[in-house]
Write a protein that holds these residues in place. Structure first.
Motif, PDB file in Angstrom:
ATOM      1  N   UNK A   1      93.205 111.518 -10.387  1.00 10.87           N
ATOM      2  CA  UNK A   1      94.381 112.299  -9.989  1.00 10.87           C
ATOM      3  C   UNK A   1      94.691 113.377 -11.019  1.00 10.87           C
ATOM      4  N   UNK A   2      94.675 113.013 -12.315  1.00 12.80           N
ATOM      5  CA  UNK A   2      94.989 113.995 -13.345  1.00 12.80           C
ATOM      6  C   UNK A   2      93.959 115.126 -13.338  1.00 12.80           C
ATOM      7  N   UNK A   3      92.681 114.791 -13.226  1.00 18.00           N
ATOM      8  CA  UNK A   3      91.632 115.821 -13.212  1.00 18.00           C
ATOM      9  C   UNK A   3      91.791 116.756 -12.009  1.00 18.00           C
ATOM     10  N   UNK A   4      92.138 116.177 -10.863  1.00 16.88           N
ATOM     11  CA  UNK A   4      92.333 116.985  -9.658  1.00 16.88           C
ATOM     12  C   UNK A   4      93.482 117.971  -9.860  1.00 16.88           C
ATOM     13  N   UNK A   5      94.603 117.502 -10.405  1.00 13.61           N
ATOM     14  CA  UNK A   5      95.775 118.367 -10.593  1.00 13.61           C
ATOM     15  C   UNK A   5      95.514 119.417 -11.666  1.00 13.61           C
ATOM     16  N   UNK A   6      94.778 119.064 -12.727  1.00 12.30           N
ATOM     17  CA  UNK A   6      94.470 120.049 -13.767  1.00 12.30           C
ATOM     18  C   UNK A   6      93.594 121.160 -13.197  1.00 12.30           C
ATOM     19  N   UNK A   7      92.588 120.766 -12.400  1.00  9.28           N
ATOM     20  CA  UNK A   7      91.717 121.763 -11.765  1.00  9.28           C
ATOM     21  C   UNK A   7      92.522 122.641 -10.812  1.00  9.28           C
TER      22      UNK A   7
END
Length: 517
Positions: A125-131
Motif C-alpha cells: 500500500x505504501x509503495x503504491x501511494x508513493x508511486x
C-alpha cells in the motif's frame, strides 16, 4: 476510596519499577552493545531529560554523549542520531531497517490508523501511494497543470498586503502566509478556497489545525504501558469529536465530487462535452477508488487520510519557512538588499516575480536553503527499526524508535563554519546554487532522505520561493513603532518548529506591479 486509589497508584509504580530494573540488570550482555546512554530512572527512563522543545533537549544530550545515543522513554527504546555520518548509516546504508514510522496513539486515531499513507508501514500500500504521489498527485505534470492556481493565489496575497501597506496596517506575517498556503492547497485538492466566509474549506482547515495540535500532544500511554488504556489526559473525547467533524465534511465534499463525475460521464455518453476543467487531487483519488482494476483498492478512509496529510504537512512547511526567512532578512538588511537587487535584475519592476523566474534567482534559492538549515520545519526525522541492525559497531534492537536531529545537524560546527550565522552565500558556488534539499547531502535534511522522504517537497518549494521573492520585490518590512527594531528568533513548541512569537510587520510598498482591485 481516595486513599485506595493513591495506594493502587503507588503499587503500580512499584511493580513497573521492579520490572524495569529486572530488564536492565538481567540483560547486561545486550546492554554492553548498546550506544552510550545517560543515567536512567525507574519507570520514566530518560523522559526527565526532555523539555517543551525536544530537538533542543536532544542537542544537549548529544553534546555530552556523542552522535549516537541510546534512550528509554518510559518502556520505549529509542536511539538519537545527531551527525551526518550516523544519519547516512541509518537512512541510507541501513535504510531497509528504518523504513517504518512508530505509531502514536493520538496521530493513529486521527489519521484512520492503517489507512494513512504517511504513517503506513512499508509495504504494497505504501509503495503504491508513493508511486501515485510522484507520478500523479504531486508529480511534475499535475504541478504544472495547477500553476495558474498558485500564480493567482500569490497575486491575491500580494494585493492584500499592498492594501494593508497603503493603510499602514500591521501585518501578522505568519497568518497571512498560512492563508496563502491553505488557499493553494484547498484549491489544488478540493477546488475551493479555504477562507471563503463560512465555507467548508475554511472549516476543514480549522479542523486539521486542531488535529495537528492533538497529534503533537505528548500522550503518556505511548510511553508508559500501564496507563495506556486509562486516558489520563482526556484525549479520547476530543479526538473522537474532531475526527467525526472532519469525516462528515469530507464525506459531503467527496459526494459532491462523485455527483459531478457522474454528471460529466452522462454528458459524455450523450455526446456533449462534459466539464473540461483540470482535475483536483480528490478527483484523481476518487477515480482510483472507482477503478476496479486498480493495483491497490483505495478505501474512503485512505482518501480522507491522504487529504489530511496534504493539509497538515503542506501548509505548515511552507508558511513557517517563509515566516522564518523574512525574519532573518529583516535582521540582515544587507542580505535583503542583495536579494532584491538580484530580483530586479532578472524580473524588473513592471511585473511580479513568477515561478519561471526562480531558476534564474540563485541567491533567493540560497536564502531558502540557509533558512531551512537553521530553522528546519521538520526538526526531527522519526523512524522505527523493523529488525536488529548494527550502527557504528553498536546493536540497535528491532522496534527501536529512531530520532534524527536535523536541527542539531544544521548547527553543528563539524559540518558548518559559523553555524549560528545566517549566511546564504555558503550555498553558492561558481556554477550557481549547490545541489542541496534533495536528501542526498546528509548535512541538510530539510525534506528527509531515502524512500520515506517528503513527496510534497516540490510543491512546497514552488510556493516558498515565489511567495518570498514577491515579498522581497514589492515591500520593505518594518518592525516596531519606529520601524527599525530587530526580530526575536525564539522558537516555539510544535512538530513543525513555529516561532515563539508572531512576526508583526508594517509593509511599505516599493513597487506597484499590478493595479489593485
Amino acid at each position: 476510596m481516595a486513599d485506595l486509589s493513591v495506594y493502587f497508584g503507588i503499587l503500580l509504580i512499584w511493580l513497573a519499577s521492579t520490572l524495569l530494573l529486572r530488564v536492565i540488570f538481567t540483560k547486561s550482555p545486550i546492554k554492553t552493545h548498546l550506544p552510550p546512554s545517560p543515567c536512567v530512572l525507574p519507570v520514566i527512563g530518560h523522559l526527565y531529560l526532555l523539555s517543551k522543545l525536544p530537538h533542543q533537549a536532544f542537542h544537549k544530550i548529544s553534546s555530552r554523549y556523542g552522535p549516537l545515543v541510546y534512550l528509554l522513554f518510559g518502556s520505549k527504546p529509542c536511539v538519537l542520531v545527531s551527525s551526518p555520518e550516523m544519519a547516512r548509516q541509518c537512512l541510507k546504508t541501513h535504510e531497509t531497517c528504518f523504513l517504518n514510522r512508530p505509531k502514536r496513539t493520538n496521530v493513529d486515531y486521527i489519521t484512520y490508523g492503517s489507512a494513512d499513507f504517511v504513517l503506513a508501514p512499508y509495504g504494497p500500500y505504501w509503495r503504491f501511494m508513493k508511486k501515485l504521489c510522484m507520478s500523479e498527485l504531486l508529480g511534475v505534470r499535475i504541478l504544472q497543470q495547477h500553476l495558474p492556481i498558485r500564480a493567482e493565489e500569490i497575486k491575491l496575497f500580494m494585493k492584500s498586503v499592498m492594501k494593508k501597506a497603503d493603510l499602514r496596517e500591521e501585518v501578522n506575517v505568519g497568518e497571512e502566509v498560512a492563508m496563502l498556503s491553505n488557499n493553494i492547497i484547498t484549491r489544488m485538492a478540493l477546488r475551493r478556497r479555504c477562507y471563503d466566509v463560512e465555507g467548508e474549506g475554511h472549516q476543514l482547515v480549522e479542523l486539521v489545525k486542531e488535529m495537528a495540535e492533538l497529534g503533537g500532544k505528548f500522550n503518556l500511554g505511548d510511553m508508559l504501558w500501564f496507563v495506556k488504556k486509562l486516558d489520563l489526559q482526556g484525549f479520547g473525547k476530543r479526538l473522537e469529536s474532531v475526527r467525526s467533524k472532519y469525516d462528515a465534511i469530507m464525506e459531503r465534499i467527496m459526494k459532491e465530487h462523485e455527483d459531478a463525475r457522474k454528471k460529466r460521464e452522462e454528458e459524455e455518453e450523450m455526446g456533449r462535452k462534459g466539464d473540461q476543467s483540470v482535475k483536483d487531487l480528490l478527483d484523481i483519488l476518487l477515480d482510483i477508488y472507482a477503478d476496479e482494476s486498480s493495483e491497490i483498492k483505495l478505501t474512503r478512509e485512505n482518501i480522507k487520510a491522504f487529504i489530511m496529510n496534504i493539509f497538515g504537512a503542506g501548509t505548515e512547511t511552507s508558511a513557517y519557512t517563509i515566516e522564518w526567512a523574512l525574519a532573518e532578512l529583516i535582521n540582515h538588511p544587507n542580505i535583503m538588499a542583495k536579494a532584491r537587487l538580484e530580483i530586479h535584475s532578472v524580473v524588473g519592476k513592471s511585473r511580479i516575480v513568477e515561478e519561471s523566474d526562480i531558476p534564474n534567482l540563485p541567491y533567493v534559492q540560497s536564502i531558502i536553503k540557509e533558512t531551512m538549515r537553521i530553522h528546519p520545519t521538520g526538526p526531527l526525522i522519526v523512524r522505527q527499526s523493523t529488525e536488529d541492525c548494527n550502527i557504528d559497531g553498536y546493536c540497535i534492537p528491532a522496534r527501536t524508535t529512531l530520532f534524527v536531529n536535523v536541527w542539531a545537524i544544521g548547527r553543528d560546527t563539524n559540518n558548518w563554519n559559523d553555524p549560528l550565522e545566517f549566511q546564504p552565500e555558503r550555498f553558492l558556488n561558481k556554477e550557481g546554487v549547490s545541489p542541496y534539499l534533495k536528501g542526498q547531502n546528509f548535512e541538510l535534511l530539510s525534506f528527509g532522505a531515502g524512500r520515506r522522504s517528503c513527496p510534497g517537497a516540490s510543491l512546497a518549494l514552488h510556493i516558498i520561493h515565489t511567495a518570498l521573492a514577491g515579498m522581497i520585490q514589492c515591500f520593505e518590512w518594518k518592525v516596531g513603532k519606529e520601524g527599525n527594531e530587530t526580530v526575536d528568533m525564539e522558537e516555539g513548541p510544535g512538530m513543525a518548529l513555529p516561532r515563539a512569537h508572531p512576526l508583526l510587520c508594517i509593509p511599505h510598498a516599493r513597487i506597484h506591479p499590478f493595479a489593485l482591485v
